[in-house]
Design an enzyme around this catalytic site. Sequence first.
Site, PDB file in Angstrom:
ATOM      1  N   GLY A 146       0.793  -1.215   0.000  1.00  0.00           N
ATOM      2  CA  GLY A 146       0.000   0.000   0.000  1.00  0.00           C
ATOM      3  C   GLY A 146       0.822   1.259   0.000  1.00  0.00           C
ATOM      4  N   GLY A 147       0.881   1.924   1.169  1.00  0.00           N
ATOM      5  CA  GLY A 147       1.500   3.232   1.237  1.00  0.00           C
ATOM      6  C   GLY A 147       0.541   4.299   0.735  1.00  0.00           C
ATOM      7  N   TRP A 148       0.998   5.542   0.719  1.00  0.00           N
ATOM      8  CA  TRP A 148       0.129   6.649   0.324  1.00  0.00           C
ATOM      9  C   TRP A 148      -0.398   6.485  -1.100  1.00  0.00           C
ATOM     10  CZ3 TRP A 148      -2.473  10.211   2.765  1.00  0.00           C
ATOM     11  CH2 TRP A 148      -2.974  11.310   2.050  1.00  0.00           C
ATOM     12  N   GLU A 205      -3.610   3.337   3.812  1.00  0.00           N
ATOM     13  CA  GLU A 205      -3.764   4.734   4.211  1.00  0.00           C
ATOM     14  C   GLU A 205      -4.953   5.383   3.495  1.00  0.00           C
ATOM     15  OE1 GLU A 205      -0.101   6.983   4.030  1.00  0.00           O
ATOM     16  OE2 GLU A 205       1.105   5.195   4.425  1.00  0.00           O
TER      17      GLU A 205
END
Length: 447
Positions: A146-148, A205
């Site tokens: 994922g991550g931003w 996120e």
Amino acid sequence: MRPFHHRHLTALVALATVLVTATPPTAASADDSPNRRAGYHRVGYFTQWGIYGRAFPVKKLDTSGAASRLTHVNYAFGNVSEDGRCYVDGGAGEGDAWADYQRPVPAEESVDGVADAWGEPLNGNFGQLAKLKAKHPDLKVLISLGGWSWSTYFSNAARTDASRRAFVASCIDLYLKGNLPVLDGGSGGPAAAAGVFDGIDLDWEWPNWPGEPGNVIRPEDRQNFTKLLAEFRRQLDAYGRKTRKHYPLTAFLPANPATMDAGYEGREIFPYLDFATVQGYDFHGAWDAVTNQQSALRVPAGAPDSPDFSAEVAIDGWIARGAPREKLVLGIPYYGRGWTDVTGGGNGLFQPAAGPAPATFEAGYEDYRRLKTLAGNGFTVHRDLRAGHAWLFDGTTFWTYDDPAVVLQKTLYIRRAGLAGAMVWSLDGDDDNATLTKTISLGLATP
């Protein structure tokens, strides 16, 4: 003030100890057995793209001394497809399978000094991580999903029992079993990456809360996040029974109490997690009209926002919602946030600014390795020891950042609060001597 030097370390430890222990207990610090842990987690994110402009190959984790002082390396990032699967994204401007496992790493960048040949099954960062683990067998490497930028379709993956089963199975197949797509030249193939990754980190996120524009958000994300963790734990344990190995499951959690309530079922998520890392940064930045702290341990006196964010606010928020402190890992930034055209005089804190400070890769964002060179070169280092933060100011440009003194103070807070350890974003922001990582290791050393 002068920049921090290691010869001042003993005095700073004593000072920071006094500062931390003299502070009135809060929900996070009222623990009477701070040394009950056998050891602390020391988690560092390694960015896929750091091999380019930042010239930070996996080898630097070894030569800098960082690898021997970390317990976990989280590889950022793995993507989630619109139909809810783990997949290798080769899309221009986002995915980079070349960096992941196709790029032939030259001898001078290789952990063992041996160059890759074109078309080997496991080249690139994945191949180097395998070599790093061979040299540091106690080091665990997790794939962070994922991550931003890549949380767009997490909600789709988590939506139903069937989608959760398929998503988790695809992640285990791709990253733990190592069945990589075959790329031009021949890299990849069945079991090509087997043994590189030891577990999975979820960096959604955020569930039921805005992140990057375009993210799919549903009210049921809150319950589905818990169900997704349960499915990961179920399949990881089932796979582990076959391989006789435990596969860690971790998650990155927000600092904003409103985000906590919107997207997470509090105590319900923690039985499935080995530990969770808590956002300890990006509290403020150039999106604000006035300068501020981005990663203070406590809310500073005179802060213009009330309520405000801090590391302590984030940790207390999770504990108040039922999180076991022994599963909380505090995030520490290896970068600073900056403003320019600051007016109002003084030391620059809480003053109006025109916009983000010029920087190397992104306006308003600069790595610690570069910020440390500003101290004494036109910039003055300022500190709020009580609140646990530092900043640089030259009369016009302002940078809020964590230097070794702040990092050490945070490790002492972690110890007193009985937390599980420290996480850093990201390892390529440190200097060539891994000064910040070494400071974390020193501060969290066990007898």
